[in-house]
Write an enzyme that holds these catalytic residues in place. Structure first.
Site, PDB file in Angstrom:
ATOM      1  CG  ASP A 203      -2.459   0.820   0.824  1.00  0.00           C
ATOM      2  OD1 ASP A 203      -2.407   1.494   0.410  1.00  0.00           O
ATOM      3  OD2 ASP A 203      -2.215   1.246   2.123  1.00  0.00           O
ATOM      4  CB  THR A 227      -7.303   2.635  -0.949  1.00  0.00           C
ATOM      5  OG1 THR A 227      -5.728   2.867  -0.715  1.00  0.00           O
ATOM      6  CG2 THR A 227      -7.019   1.606  -0.805  1.00  0.00           C
ATOM      7  CD  GLN A 277      -4.681   1.463  -3.372  1.00  0.00           C
ATOM      8  OE1 GLN A 277      -3.594   2.666  -3.608  1.00  0.00           O
ATOM      9  NE2 GLN A 277      -3.890   0.051  -2.183  1.00  0.00           N
TER      10      GLN A 277
END
Length: 284
Positions: A203, A227, A277
């Site tokens: 991430d 996110t 993502q």
């Protein structure tokens, strides 16, 4: 402060079977770091899976901003136990509110048709790339106070961004990034821990790849970035003691959202994992 260990972040307290509690690290961001929840949720799911199965994928949604000053409770639902595959759904809760959902799938190891149609880019080796933390330490006075106070929590993963752009300036460039990463501490041989640690690191600097064509810095005070969802597929066993190259690119952004895809290679050029993502990118 004593050295911060990534393995300790993945140590969950068992409240009862299927319900676990974990500490949080405040990384100086506006909300709880998404990588923490990814790694801990995967660890919680593993606690309900019989030995001999490994996670091959997970899909997750971030529903509410988490509070980095509070612990997180993980509630694991046993969805299915089959002969080859099993599925778990994990709910992350703070203050009685669900902030995150993950569905993870596990498989027994088996032989099958195998190919790799992905080539590791020819980039500088990690030994010739400056660690990101070195840059932040050299610009300590430019960091916001929360980030200065949290800098020790950024050290457990050695992240080295190739051809890094100054984080305090905006420069338009192609939406592609190459990052070397590995754990600073020695990780055990546990696949659970190594996968959770890589999920945590996956991430870092991910969604911000979508900002690069727009010349917007992550430190821009008018920027809201968060996110929405994160998926990951594990193709081969993970050894986070070794350098891994994280190749990320953003094929599209629009409607206040950006999407980024990633490929993670070991130094032998083997594709270890893939990621996707999507997140919010909004100027206010």
């Amino acid at each position: 402060m004593s050295e911060v260990k990534l393995a300790s972040l993945m140590e969950l307290e068992t409240i009862e079977y299927g319900i676990y509690r974990a500490q949080s690290w405040d990384l100086g961001f506006r909300a709880l770091f998404g990588g923490q929840v990814l790694g801990q949720a995967l660890t919680a799911a593993y606690k309900t899976v019989e030995t001999g199965r490994f996670a091959h994928s997970f899909h997750s949604y971030f529903l509410l901003p988490g509070d980095a000053k509070k612990q997180v409770v993980y509630d694991v639902e046993v969805v299915r136990d089959g002969n080859s595959f099993c599925t778990r759904r994990v709910k992350a809760v703070q203050d009685g509110r669900t902030i995150f959902y993950m569905t993870a799938s596990f498989q027994r190891e088996e032989q099958g048709m195998e190919h790799q149609f992905a080539t590791m880019p020819d980039v500088l080796p990690p030994e010739k790339v400056t660690s990101d933390i070195t840059f932040y330490e050299a610009n300590f006075d430019k960091l916001a106070r929360p980030m200065r106070e949290a800098l020790s929590y950024h050290r457990p993963v050695d992240i080295r961004t190739i051809d890094a752009v100054n984080a305090f300036s905006a420069k338009k460039r192609d939406p592609q990034r190459y990052i070397w990463l590995r754990a600073r501490e020695t990780m055990s041989g546990s696949e659970t821990l190594n996968q959770a640690a890589l999920a945590y690191a996956s991430d870092y600097h991910f969604l911000s790849t979508s900002l690069q064509p727009h010349g917007v810095s992550v430190s821009d005070r008018d920027l809201r970035i968060a996110t929405i969802d994160h998926a990951m597929w594990f193709h081969k066993p993970v050894n986070f003691n070794e350098w891994l190259l994280y190749v990320t690119e953003s094929p599209f952004s629009g409607n206040a959202r950006g999407i980024v895809k990633g490929q993670i290679f070991n130094q032998r050029g083997e594709l270890i994992a893939s990621t996707m993502q999507e997140g919010l990118m909004r100027k206010v």
